[in-house]
Write a protein that holds these residues in place. Structure first.
Motif, short mmCIF file in Angstrom:
data_model
loop_
_atom_site.label_atom_id
_atom_site.label_comp_id
_atom_site.label_asym_id
_atom_site.label_seq_id
_atom_site.Cartn_x
_atom_site.Cartn_y
_atom_site.Cartn_z
N MET A 74 0.82 -1.21 0.00
CA MET A 74 0.00 0.00 0.00
C MET A 74 0.86 1.26 0.00
SD MET A 74 -2.90 -1.39 -0.11
CE MET A 74 -3.77 -2.89 0.34
N GLU A 75 2.00 1.20 -0.66
CA GLU A 75 2.91 2.34 -0.69
C GLU A 75 2.51 3.34 -1.77
OE1 GLU A 75 6.87 0.97 -1.18
OE2 GLU A 75 7.01 0.11 0.83
N ILE A 76 2.74 4.61 -1.47
CA ILE A 76 2.51 5.66 -2.46
C ILE A 76 3.65 5.62 -3.47
CG2 ILE A 76 2.32 8.14 -2.81
CD1 ILE A 76 1.26 8.31 0.09
N SER A 77 3.30 5.40 -4.72
CA SER A 77 4.32 5.25 -5.75
C SER A 77 4.48 6.48 -6.63
CB SER A 77 3.99 4.04 -6.64
OG SER A 77 2.73 4.22 -7.28
N GLY A 78 3.49 7.36 -6.63
CA GLY A 78 3.59 8.55 -7.47
C GLY A 78 2.55 9.59 -7.14
N ILE A 79 2.89 10.83 -7.45
CA ILE A 79 1.95 11.95 -7.28
C ILE A 79 2.01 12.81 -8.53
CG2 ILE A 79 1.38 14.01 -5.94
CD1 ILE A 79 2.62 12.68 -3.49
N ASP A 80 0.87 12.98 -9.19
CA ASP A 80 0.75 13.83 -10.37
C ASP A 80 0.08 15.13 -9.99
OD1 ASP A 80 1.75 11.75 -12.01
OD2 ASP A 80 -0.26 10.86 -12.10
N VAL A 81 0.52 16.21 -10.58
CA VAL A 81 -0.07 17.54 -10.38
C VAL A 81 -0.56 18.06 -11.72
CG1 VAL A 81 0.34 19.90 -9.62
CG2 VAL A 81 1.41 18.02 -8.41
N MET A 82 -1.82 18.47 -11.76
CA MET A 82 -2.43 18.97 -13.00
C MET A 82 -3.19 20.26 -12.71
SD MET A 82 -4.01 15.31 -14.19
CE MET A 82 -4.23 14.83 -12.48
N ARG A 83 -3.31 21.09 -13.71
CA ARG A 83 -4.11 22.30 -13.59
C ARG A 83 -5.44 22.11 -14.31
NH1 ARG A 83 -0.61 27.86 -14.34
NH2 ARG A 83 1.04 27.40 -12.79
N GLN A 84 -6.48 22.77 -13.78
CA GLN A 84 -7.71 22.87 -14.54
C GLN A 84 -8.27 24.28 -14.40
OE1 GLN A 84 -10.82 20.18 -13.35
NE2 GLN A 84 -11.04 21.01 -11.31
N SER A 85 -8.99 24.69 -15.42
CA SER A 85 -9.58 26.03 -15.46
C SER A 85 -10.92 25.93 -16.19
CB SER A 85 -8.65 27.01 -16.19
OG SER A 85 -9.22 28.30 -16.26
N VAL A 86 -11.99 26.18 -15.45
CA VAL A 86 -13.34 26.03 -15.98
C VAL A 86 -14.08 27.36 -15.86
CG1 VAL A 86 -15.52 24.77 -15.80
CG2 VAL A 86 -13.36 23.61 -15.25
N PRO A 87 -14.66 27.87 -16.94
CA PRO A 87 -15.43 29.12 -16.83
C PRO A 87 -16.68 28.95 -15.98
CG PRO A 87 -15.59 28.21 -19.05
CD PRO A 87 -14.63 27.35 -18.31
N LEU A 88 -17.05 30.01 -15.27
CA LEU A 88 -18.30 30.02 -14.52
C LEU A 88 -19.45 30.43 -15.42
CD1 LEU A 88 -16.23 29.94 -12.19
CD2 LEU A 88 -17.70 31.54 -10.94
#
Length: 366
Positions: free
Chosen positions: A1-15
């Protein structure tokens, strides 16, 4: 149950419509997504919006905190020792409450998946559905009346009215017009977002009481740091007063509870640094007979799903302000909490119940 990776992503959604408060105007919901992966392939999700005017965080600072401070602490460690992991995250740097919240959500998502339980059951399982209010942005009284009437027609029975942008007289006009348009059966909450001074807050709330506007509560009437002013308002009016921006940490919550500077607390995961400390704030408040609300920033269904799981798990959380995903022009999330008008239905799947997120902008994996 080890953490093998972390991904970082951006999102931008209009209101669908610009969101206006006393502090800011927002036209797009921007956030950093965190995807945490275990060595068995399971994936956990988190999210952090850059609410600079409240938390002091930008997209860049959130990404940097996750990539260069939190990820090295977490990768290679067992997610089942989540107490160790989250203590490490909180002790590793000051501030960065939203970045911490995003990592916290992903950890809790994975831990409850390992337990084969929906997160709200893992945390306590008090209920499996919620009812959110809908927020009326600060505009002219006429436009706010139109918006409020439309939300009421769509089934919302509780409205949060944003004020505090200009004069007290104008704010009272706004609230009076909303009450006129929606009638007496709709609950109205007023949120000044720190926009009033203590004496004018007392004067305006008393006027609203005398006018019979039937306000359920007034949220954060004075500056976040002005706890004396907050207590002055709370002691001087009959309408319940809720602290929001004044409460980030359990220590700040304890100070307000000890001094009875407010009647209620608004817990937001982006302020508390996630579910880990949000639970402590709620537990303290419950012990002293102070109810809590769970709210959000302008977030997608990733972060709001985590907040909904937390809110549903606890008896003392009696109100939710989790309408932000309904303000977005489109949805990027597969799975998670579902809306039926004001009603929020918790997923039955283990963890957060989020299967995937497809943001329009992405960043490389760590």
């Amino acid at each position: 149950m080890e953490i093998s990776g972390i991904d970082v992503m951006r999102q931008s959604v209009p209101l669908v419509k610009p969101f206006k408060t006393a502090l800011r105007t927002v036209s797009r919901a921007e956030s950093v997504l965190v995807r945490m992966t275990l060595n068995d392939g399971r994936t956990g999700w988190g999210e952090a919006p850059p609410t600079v005017v409240i938390t002091g965080e930008s997209m860049e600072s959130i990404e940097a905190a996750v990539a260069y401070t939190f990820a090295p602490l977490l990768i290679g460690r067992s997610v089942l020792a989540y107490e160790q992991l989250l203590q490490s995250v909180h002790q590793s740097m000051a501030g960065a409450s939203s970045a911490k919240a995003a990592v916290d959500m992903a950890v809790y998502d994975l831990v409850s998946q390992c337990a084969q339980m929906p997160l709200y059951q893992f945390l306590g399982g008090y209920r499996d559905k919620l009812e959110t209010d809908f927020t009326v942005s600060v505009n002219t009284p006429e436009e706010m009346g139109d918006d409020a009437a439309a939300y009421a027609r769509n089934g919302f029975t509780v409205l949060k009215i944003k004020v505090g942008k200009d004069s007290i007289e104008r704010d009272i006009e706004r609230i009076r017009e909303v009450r006129r348009r929606v009638g007496k059966d709709i609950k109205i909450r007023v949120d000044a977002n720190q926009g009033w001074q203590p004496k004018e807050a007392v004067r305006s709330i008393r006027r609203m009481e005398d006018m019979g506007l039937d306000i359920e509560l007034v949220e954060q009437p004075v500056k976040a740091h002005d706890i004396d002013g907050l207590k002055t308002v709370t002691d001087a009016v009959e309408t319940p007063v809720m602290a929001d921006e004044s409460v980030f940490s359990p220590l700040q919550a304890f100070d307000i509870i000890r001094r009875r500077a407010a009647d209620m607390l608004n817990i937001k995961l982006m302020k508390s640094g996630g579910i880990y400390y949000a639970q402590l704030i709620n537990q303290m408040a419950e012990q002293f007979g102070m109810e809590c609300m769970v709210g959000s920033m302008i977030e997608s269904r990733v972060a709001v799903t985590a907040a909904a799981h937390f809110a549903a798990s606890k008896k003392n959380i009696t109100r939710v302000d989790l309408d932000a995903p309904l303000m977005l022009l489109y949805d990027t999330v597969d799975g998670g909490v579902e809306y039926d008008g004001p009603n929020m239905l918790l997923p039955r799947a283990a963890g957060l119940g989020i299967r995937n997120v497809v943001p329009r902008e992405t960043e490389a994996a760590l």
